[in-house]
Design a protein around this motif. Structure first.
Motif, mmCIF file in Angstrom:
data_model
loop_
_atom_site.group_PDB
_atom_site.id
_atom_site.type_symbol
_atom_site.label_atom_id
_atom_site.label_comp_id
_atom_site.label_asym_id
_atom_site.label_seq_id
_atom_site.Cartn_x
_atom_site.Cartn_y
_atom_site.Cartn_z
ATOM 1 N N HIS A 63 0.788 -1.239 0.000
ATOM 2 C CA HIS A 63 0.000 0.000 0.000
ATOM 3 C C HIS A 63 0.823 1.293 0.000
ATOM 4 N N ALA A 64 2.097 1.220 0.367
ATOM 5 C CA ALA A 64 2.840 2.480 0.544
ATOM 6 C C ALA A 64 3.885 2.741 -0.539
ATOM 7 N N MET A 65 3.956 1.843 -1.549
ATOM 8 C CA MET A 65 4.901 2.113 -2.640
ATOM 9 C C MET A 65 4.174 2.848 -3.761
ATOM 10 N N ARG A 66 4.898 3.696 -4.454
ATOM 11 C CA ARG A 66 4.270 4.461 -5.534
ATOM 12 C C ARG A 66 4.306 3.657 -6.839
ATOM 13 N N PRO A 67 3.375 3.957 -7.747
ATOM 14 C CA PRO A 67 3.353 3.222 -9.012
ATOM 15 C C PRO A 67 4.639 3.418 -9.825
ATOM 16 N N VAL A 68 4.808 2.576 -10.789
ATOM 17 C CA VAL A 68 5.938 2.522 -11.721
ATOM 18 C C VAL A 68 7.157 1.870 -11.048
ATOM 19 N N VAL A 69 7.759 2.584 -10.059
ATOM 20 C CA VAL A 69 8.866 1.957 -9.320
ATOM 21 C C VAL A 69 8.268 1.406 -8.030
ATOM 22 N N ARG A 70 7.791 0.181 -8.032
ATOM 23 C CA ARG A 70 7.041 -0.333 -6.879
ATOM 24 C C ARG A 70 7.945 -0.970 -5.828
ATOM 25 N N ASN A 71 9.242 -1.014 -6.092
ATOM 26 C CA ASN A 71 10.190 -1.567 -5.120
ATOM 27 C C ASN A 71 9.753 -2.950 -4.628
ATOM 28 N N LYS A 72 9.410 -3.821 -5.578
ATOM 29 C CA LYS A 72 8.862 -5.141 -5.210
ATOM 30 C C LYS A 72 9.830 -5.979 -4.373
ATOM 31 N N TRP A 73 11.104 -5.783 -4.590
ATOM 32 C CA TRP A 73 12.126 -6.530 -3.858
ATOM 33 C C TRP A 73 12.075 -6.269 -2.351
ATOM 34 N N LEU A 74 11.424 -5.160 -1.976
ATOM 35 C CA LEU A 74 11.388 -4.752 -0.565
ATOM 36 C C LEU A 74 10.740 -5.817 0.321
ATOM 37 N N TRP A 128 18.056 2.958 0.289
ATOM 38 C CA TRP A 128 17.156 4.078 0.544
ATOM 39 C C TRP A 128 15.904 3.912 -0.314
ATOM 40 N N ILE A 129 14.775 4.317 0.232
ATOM 41 C CA ILE A 129 13.543 4.328 -0.557
ATOM 42 C C ILE A 129 12.885 5.695 -0.411
ATOM 43 N N GLY A 130 12.861 6.391 -1.537
ATOM 44 C CA GLY A 130 12.208 7.701 -1.544
ATOM 45 C C GLY A 130 10.891 7.680 -2.298
ATOM 46 N N TRP A 131 10.675 6.604 -3.056
ATOM 47 C CA TRP A 131 9.507 6.524 -3.928
ATOM 48 C C TRP A 131 8.384 5.801 -3.182
ATOM 49 N N PHE A 132 7.834 6.498 -2.182
ATOM 50 C CA PHE A 132 6.797 5.887 -1.352
ATOM 51 C C PHE A 132 5.751 6.936 -1.031
ATOM 52 N N ASN A 133 4.632 6.455 -0.516
ATOM 53 C CA ASN A 133 3.524 7.343 -0.180
ATOM 54 C C ASN A 133 3.548 7.633 1.324
ATOM 55 N N GLU A 134 3.733 8.884 1.645
ATOM 56 C CA GLU A 134 3.924 9.252 3.050
ATOM 57 C C GLU A 134 2.653 9.016 3.879
ATOM 58 N N ASP A 135 1.498 9.385 3.337
ATOM 59 C CA ASP A 135 0.250 9.224 4.111
ATOM 60 C C ASP A 135 -0.039 7.761 4.411
ATOM 61 N N GLU A 136 0.174 6.901 3.403
ATOM 62 C CA GLU A 136 -0.062 5.465 3.626
ATOM 63 C C GLU A 136 0.927 4.914 4.658
ATOM 64 N N THR A 137 2.147 5.396 4.592
ATOM 65 C CA THR A 137 3.160 4.944 5.558
ATOM 66 C C THR A 137 2.760 5.376 6.966
ATOM 67 N N ARG A 138 2.287 6.619 7.077
ATOM 68 C CA ARG A 138 1.813 7.094 8.386
ATOM 69 C C ARG A 138 0.699 6.215 8.927
ATOM 70 N N ARG A 139 -0.232 5.889 8.046
ATOM 71 C CA ARG A 139 -1.384 5.079 8.482
ATOM 72 C C ARG A 139 -0.912 3.708 8.962
ATOM 73 N N ILE A 140 -0.056 3.058 8.199
ATOM 74 C CA ILE A 140 0.365 1.686 8.519
ATOM 75 C C ILE A 140 1.197 1.653 9.807
ATOM 76 N N LEU A 141 1.997 2.699 10.015
ATOM 77 C CA LEU A 141 2.902 2.699 11.169
ATOM 78 C C LEU A 141 2.375 3.555 12.331
ATOM 79 N N ALA A 142 1.130 4.019 12.228
ATOM 80 C CA ALA A 142 0.503 4.812 13.300
ATOM 81 C C ALA A 142 1.335 6.033 13.661
ATOM 82 N N ILE A 143 1.810 6.733 12.638
ATOM 83 C CA ILE A 143 2.644 7.930 12.845
ATOM 84 C C ILE A 143 1.723 9.154 12.859
ATOM 85 N N PRO A 144 1.863 10.023 13.883
ATOM 86 C CA PRO A 144 0.975 11.191 13.947
ATOM 87 C C PRO A 144 1.173 12.143 12.760
ATOM 88 N N ARG A 145 0.162 12.938 12.468
ATOM 89 C CA ARG A 145 0.202 13.829 11.295
ATOM 90 C C ARG A 145 1.302 14.885 11.382
#
Ligand code: FMN
Length: 192
Positions: A63-74, A128-145
């Protein structure tokens, strides 16, 4: 390993052994390397989350990887470190308001690279992974806004072989002397 050996050995690793976890002792050593990093006004705005739970790692991949470069190996990485910044620290905000420089991003980058170099010394691979969705990452890891997530870092034991070193620009292309564009230094003459 010497510092130069560590710098030369580091690669972005995108192929991990999923059956070999990173020990708690090693995770602590990585965090200790980050803790000692410099930061603007010593404000230490960085925060790190060590994600080792399979379900959460898969949720990040799904859910937190961005399209095109989905970093599937992760998916095979036994550890993902989320690099976060606590933005409500006054010293950091005042500096940024005056100069327009977002020091928290610089601070986090330095601390995370300390982790990368320490990991290399411990025989661990990172990417390093920069190609990710910050909001989805926050949701999954319960990180405050109010907390930013600027980067993720995959960590684990690389499966052989390590990737080849990627090319770099020459020193002439990136380093100048005294003023912009002035060549940094002539190549040293051959011989003694
Ligand atoms: C801020 C940052 C974000 C990056 N994001 C990704 C990413 O999302 N996926 C990926 O596979 N590599 C990512 N990389 C790795 C770079 O592609 C890699 O560092 C570069 O190609 C040089 O290769 P090397 O690290 O093996 O020397 C990122 C690197 C940095 C510093």
């Amino acid at each position: 390993m010497t510092f130069d050996e560590i710098v030369c050995a580091r690669r972005s690793v995108r192929d991990y052994d999923p059956g070999r976890p990173v020990s708690e002792e090693d995770i602590r050593a990585l965090f200790e390397a980050a803790r000692l990093a410099p930061s603007a006004c010593n404000s230490q705005t960085w925060r790190f989350i060590a994600v080792t739970g399979r379900e959460r790692i898969e949720a990040l991949c799904d859910h937190a990887m961005r399209p095109v470069v989905r970093n599937k190996w992760l998916r095979d990485a036994p550890l993902i470190i989320a690099g976060c910044s606590q933005l409500d620290i006054v010293a950091n905000r005042v500096g940024a308001a005056v100069t327009g420089i977002e020091y928290y991003q610089i601070d986090l980058g330095i601390a995370m690279e300390h982790i990368v170099l320490k990991a290399t010394e411990l025989g661990l691979g990172t990417c390093w992974i920069g190609w990710f969705n910050e909001d989805e990452t926050r949701r999954i890891l319960a990180i405050p806004r109010r907390v930013r997530v600027s980067a993720l870092l995959a960590v684990g034991y690389p499966r052989e072989p390590l990737p080849d070193a990627r090319p770099r620009k020459s020193l002439d292309a990136i380093c100048f002397a005294d003023t912009w564009g002035r060549p940094f230094a002539p190549a040293p003459p051959d011989g003694p």
